[in-house]
Structures are given as C-alpha cells and as structure tokens.
Motif scaffolding. Structure first.
Motif, PDB file in Angstrom:
ATOM      1  N   LEU A   1      22.190   9.749  16.200  1.00 31.71           N
ATOM      2  CA  LEU A   1      21.139   8.739  16.056  1.00 31.71           C
ATOM      3  C   LEU A   1      20.333   8.967  14.784  1.00 31.71           C
ATOM      4  N   LEU A   2      20.042  10.227  14.471  1.00 28.88           N
ATOM      5  CA  LEU A   2      19.336  10.524  13.230  1.00 28.88           C
ATOM      6  C   LEU A   2      20.155  10.077  12.027  1.00 28.88           C
ATOM      7  N   ASP A   3      21.435  10.406  12.010  1.00 28.63           N
ATOM      8  CA  ASP A   3      22.292  10.020  10.884  1.00 28.63           C
ATOM      9  C   ASP A   3      22.335   8.500  10.727  1.00 28.63           C
ATOM     10  N   ALA A   4      22.437   7.788  11.866  1.00 36.36           N
ATOM     11  CA  ALA A   4      22.483   6.324  11.800  1.00 36.36           C
ATOM     12  C   ALA A   4      21.160   5.755  11.305  1.00 36.36           C
ATOM     13  N   ALA A   5      20.054   6.367  11.733  1.00 36.32           N
ATOM     14  CA  ALA A   5      18.736   5.903  11.290  1.00 36.32           C
ATOM     15  C   ALA A   5      18.553   6.137   9.796  1.00 36.32           C
ATOM     16  N   ILE A   6      19.067   7.245   9.289  1.00 32.02           N
ATOM     17  CA  ILE A   6      18.981   7.517   7.847  1.00 32.02           C
ATOM     18  C   ILE A   6      19.773   6.473   7.072  1.00 32.02           C
ATOM     19  N   VAL A   7      20.930   6.080   7.588  1.00 27.69           N
ATOM     20  CA  VAL A   7      21.713   5.014   6.952  1.00 27.69           C
ATOM     21  C   VAL A   7      20.898   3.723   6.905  1.00 27.69           C
ATOM     22  N   GLU A   8      20.235   3.398   8.022  1.00 24.25           N
ATOM     23  CA  GLU A   8      19.396   2.201   8.061  1.00 24.25           C
ATOM     24  C   GLU A   8      18.245   2.309   7.057  1.00 24.25           C
ATOM     25  N   ALA A   9      17.632   3.481   7.003  1.00 24.26           N
ATOM     26  CA  ALA A   9      16.506   3.675   6.087  1.00 24.26           C
ATOM     27  C   ALA A   9      16.956   3.524   4.637  1.00 24.26           C
ATOM     28  N   ARG A  10      18.067   4.138   4.306  1.00 19.82           N
ATOM     29  CA  ARG A  10      18.585   4.009   2.937  1.00 19.82           C
ATOM     30  C   ARG A  10      18.886   2.553   2.605  1.00 19.82           C
ATOM     31  N   ALA A  11      19.479   1.835   3.558  1.00 22.11           N
ATOM     32  CA  ALA A  11      19.865   0.440   3.315  1.00 22.11           C
ATOM     33  C   ALA A  11      18.655  -0.444   3.062  1.00 22.11           C
TER      34      ALA A  11
ATOM     35  N   LEU B   1       0.806  -1.214   0.000  1.00 22.00           N
ATOM     36  CA  LEU B   1       0.000   0.000   0.000  1.00 22.00           C
ATOM     37  C   LEU B   1       0.838   1.262   0.000  1.00 22.00           C
ATOM     38  N   PHE B   2       1.913   1.261   0.798  1.00 22.83           N
ATOM     39  CA  PHE B   2       2.645   2.507   1.046  1.00 22.83           C
ATOM     40  C   PHE B   2       4.127   2.440   0.691  1.00 22.83           C
ATOM     41  N   GLY B   3       4.565   1.346   0.095  1.00 25.72           N
ATOM     42  CA  GLY B   3       5.954   1.249  -0.309  1.00 25.72           C
ATOM     43  C   GLY B   3       6.879   0.942   0.858  1.00 25.72           C
ATOM     44  N   ARG B   4       8.133   1.333   0.710  1.00 24.42           N
ATOM     45  CA  ARG B   4       9.137   1.068   1.741  1.00 24.42           C
ATOM     46  C   ARG B   4       9.359   2.322   2.589  1.00 24.42           C
ATOM     47  N   PHE B   5       9.382   2.137   3.898  1.00 20.94           N
ATOM     48  CA  PHE B   5       9.615   3.243   4.828  1.00 20.94           C
ATOM     49  C   PHE B   5      10.055   2.657   6.161  1.00 20.94           C
ATOM     50  N   ALA B   6      10.464   3.513   7.066  1.00 21.44           N
ATOM     51  CA  ALA B   6      10.842   3.092   8.411  1.00 21.44           C
ATOM     52  C   ALA B   6      10.203   4.051   9.404  1.00 21.44           C
ATOM     53  N   THR B   7       9.821   3.534  10.573  1.00 17.92           N
ATOM     54  CA  THR B   7       9.127   4.377  11.533  1.00 17.92           C
ATOM     55  C   THR B   7       9.502   4.011  12.959  1.00 17.92           C
ATOM     56  N   SER B   8       9.301   4.961  13.851  1.00 20.91           N
ATOM     57  CA  SER B   8       9.539   4.760  15.282  1.00 20.91           C
ATOM     58  C   SER B   8       8.457   5.523  16.056  1.00 20.91           C
TER      59      SER B   8
ATOM     60  N   SER C   1      14.069   2.555   2.006  1.00 20.24           N
ATOM     61  CA  SER C   1      12.932   3.351   2.480  1.00 20.24           C
ATOM     62  C   SER C   1      12.860   4.701   1.779  1.00 20.24           C
ATOM     63  N   ARG C   2      11.629   5.143   1.500  1.00 22.64           N
ATOM     64  CA  ARG C   2      11.404   6.458   0.908  1.00 22.64           C
ATOM     65  C   ARG C   2      11.366   7.544   1.970  1.00 22.64           C
ATOM     66  N   TYR C   3      11.085   7.137   3.210  1.00 23.30           N
ATOM     67  CA  TYR C   3      11.102   8.114   4.293  1.00 23.30           C
ATOM     68  C   TYR C   3      11.326   7.417   5.622  1.00 23.30           C
ATOM     69  N   LEU C   4      11.737   8.215   6.603  1.00 25.51           N
ATOM     70  CA  LEU C   4      11.898   7.794   7.993  1.00 25.51           C
ATOM     71  C   LEU C   4      10.996   8.672   8.834  1.00 25.51           C
ATOM     72  N   GLU C   5      10.151   8.060   9.661  1.00 22.28           N
ATOM     73  CA  GLU C   5       9.180   8.784  10.482  1.00 22.28           C
ATOM     74  C   GLU C   5       9.549   8.644  11.951  1.00 22.28           C
ATOM     75  N   LEU C   6       9.672   9.791  12.642  1.00 26.48           N
ATOM     76  CA  LEU C   6      10.033   9.816  14.061  1.00 26.48           C
ATOM     77  C   LEU C   6       8.893  10.479  14.834  1.00 26.48           C
ATOM     78  N   ARG C   7       8.241   9.728  15.708  1.00 26.40           N
ATOM     79  CA  ARG C   7       7.033  10.200  16.402  1.00 26.40           C
ATOM     80  C   ARG C   7       7.424  10.874  17.716  1.00 26.40           C
ATOM     81  N   HIS C   8       7.778  12.130  17.625  1.00 24.01           N
ATOM     82  CA  HIS C   8       8.279  12.886  18.767  1.00 24.01           C
ATOM     83  C   HIS C   8       7.183  13.670  19.475  1.00 24.01           C
ATOM     84  N   THR C   9       7.450  13.984  20.728  1.00 27.68           N
ATOM     85  CA  THR C   9       6.551  14.835  21.508  1.00 27.68           C
ATOM     86  C   THR C   9       7.074  16.259  21.606  1.00 27.68           C
TER      87      THR C   9
END
Length: 341
Positions: A94-104, A67-74, A107-115
């Motif tokens: 941590l953001l840079d490392a997560a982007i590396v994981e997402a690219r690997a 439905l939504f392709g490849r992505f990563a979320t937290s 993923s088309r995007y990385l979503e971080l559910r912050h407060t």
C-alpha cells in the motif's frame, strides 16, 4: 501475493473498516463523497487484496495548494488516517502504491497519519498526542473521576440558565456561528458550514452536534463522531465573553454523559501539543496522552512540512486574522483552509 486495487466496493471497504482495529471513522468510504462535494477533491481508495480477501486499505487525497505546493495526505482535515492492515507485506504494498500515486500527482511528500509507527525507514513527526479518557459505566461514576474544580464548574453552569441541545443538520448554523467566531479569535481560518452539513448527511448514524445556549443565543458548540467503542470530538468552541458562565465545561460534560449513555469505552478529546493550554484543559478531565505518528515519504529535495500556526512564517497572518471583521473571515476562511489539511 498482494494485489493493489482501486475499485474495492464501498460495502466491502466499510466492512473492513468496521472490523479492523487500526481503522477509524475517517477511513470510511463516505468521506469520498464529502471531499468531492465540499472541496472538489478526489479520494483515492487503495485496497490490498490477498487470495481474494481485502487485507488492508489506504485512502489518500492529493492537494495542489498555492500555500504549500503539491502533496498527498491521509486523511486531510482530520486527526487520523493512513494504512490499516495487520500484514506487513500489505502495508508495504500500500505504501509503494501510494508513492506511485503521489509521484503521478507531482506531490513533494506523502503524509500518513498513523497511531503507531509502521515504517521505521520513513521520517516521522510525533509532536502531537491524542488525549483519551476511559469512560465509566454511569454518570455518577464519570462525575466522580473528574477534577474537583471541573465538578464545581459543571454545577455553576447548570445553575446559570444555560440549556443544552443536541442533534443533526438543524444545529449546523448555531454550531458554525460559534466555531467561526472562536476560530477568528484564535487567528485561524474556519471551514464553511457546508462541510459539517455534508458530514452529517454522509454519516448520519455516526455524527452529532452538541450546543449550549443562553436564551436564544448559542454560546458553545461541538461536533462529535464515533466509531466502534470510541467517541471523538474533532471540533469544539465557545464564546469567550460567556466564560464566567462555564458553557465550555457544560458542553464537555454533556458529551461525556452521551458517551456513557451510549456505552462507549473511551472519549477522544482530539490532538494537542504536550504542555500547551488545550493539553492541560483536557488533562483536567483525566484524559491521558496517546502518541501520534505522522509518517512521510519525501520526494528528492523535499523537507518535512511545518504547516502549524506556531510556524514563525504565519505569525503575522495570524495576528492580522484576529483583527478582521467576523463576516469577512467567514467568507474568506473556507477559501484558505481548504488548502490546509
């Protein structure tokens, strides 16, 4: 210097979660087992270490969805997640490392559910809010602060022959029976019962089911989680045909009483869109909106996702889903919703 590790022991990880103000129950290492056992999904636990000390964490989960392709979320399926740290350098690492994981993972995007806003340079969606109610010290004081109409509805429900049960795995069948019918009526696919059993098994001292019964029929039910001084209800449902008896009102009142008894400081009603029905319902109890900031890294050419049921793309599917037999939606729902984080 910040070192990023993927092998932080669960005990050390959870000790950080217990201590850090940005961490939530959804940051706990137990979710790694839940996501693996229920959905077959890996959870990558990134830890930021400085001078041998864990100073930040970020759990991320990659998806490959038709439905939504490849992505990563937290974190997927939950209200909260993202980076927990007090050090800007650790947050950036941590953001840079997560982007590396997402690219690997493609993923088309990385979503971080912050407060809170953590990265001003990232795109953000802030259409949703959490609705949070400060809890009083006694049942009487809590009852006094809620809307007069709600107080009358609580009394009506208590006189309507309704009974309340709370517990663990033994109530998952009743909880899921109510949840599945309510979600079908709303036009949304529902998670399978196994998810809720797995959460209770993984977090037995942090999760509980509440249910309201008319005789031997469950008519309202909820699933609560807690962390430090906050009680949260991520899932709650009631059956519409029993609305005149006010079972949903009794359900929420019983959760609030539990929070008061356990001496929690606040009750989190979950996320809502300002002005919509669920927002107004929660506001009746005295809950106040707390902004949410879902921040995104986007790959080249990617756009911010719009997975909500109000997306016009899904309007026809929502309408069809409402008309399907309940047994069919219970069978198909978990196959669909596993890809909608």
């Amino acid at each position: 210097m910040i070192e990023i590790r993927r092998d932080v022991p669960a005990g050390e990880w959870d000790a950080f979660v217990d201590a850090h103000p940005d961490a939530t129950v959804y940051h706990r290492s137990a979710w790694e087992r839940v996501l693996r056992d229920v959905f077959g999904r890996p959870m990558v636990r990134l830890g930021a270490v400085a001078a041998g000390e864990l100073v930040g964490i970020l759990p991320i989960v990659p998806f490959a969805s038709a439905l939504f392709g490849r992505f990563a979320t937290s974190m997927p399926f939950m209200n909260y997640g993202g980076i927990a740290t007090s050090q800007p350098a650790a947050a950036r690492a941590l953001l840079d490392a997560a982007i590396v994981e997402a690219r690997a993972s493609g993923s088309r995007y990385l979503e971080l559910r912050h407060t809170r806003r953590m990265f001003e340079h990232l795109p953000v969606q802030s259409r949703k809010v959490s609705m949070v109610l400060p809890l009083e010290k006694t049942h009487e004081a809590q009852f006094a602060v809620i809307d007069r109409k709600l107080r009358n509805q609580v009394r009506k429900a208590e006189k309507s022959g309704l009974t309340v049960r709370s517990g663990g795995v033994e109530l998952t069948a009743a909880f899921h029976q109510v949840l599945a019918e309510n979600m079908r009526d709303l036009g949304s696919p529902v998670h399978g019962r196994r998810l809720f059993e797995a959460i209770l098994e993984a977090l037995p001292s942090r999760a509980r089911i509440f249910s309201v019964w008319l005789g031997d029929v469950p008519v309202a039910a909820s699933f609560v989680l807690w962390h430090r001084d906050r009680l949260e209800v991520p899932w709650a449902s009631s059956l519409r045909r029993y609305n005149p008896l006010c079972p949903n009102i009794l359900l929420y009142w019983e959760m609030l009483k539990f929070g008061v008894e356990r001496e929690f400081n606040s009750f989190d009603f979950g996320r809502s869109t300002p002005g919509e029905g669920t927002f107004l319902f929660k506001a009746q109890w005295g809950a106040q909106p707390v902004p949410l900031f879902w921040e995104y890294w986007l790959a080249d050419g990617a756009v911010l996702p719009d997975r909500g049921p109000t997306n016009p793309r899904f309007a026809a599917a929502v309408d069809v889903w409402r008309r399907l037999p309940l047994a069919l939606t219970r069978a198909l729902g978990p196959l669909i919703v596993r890809n909608i984080p």
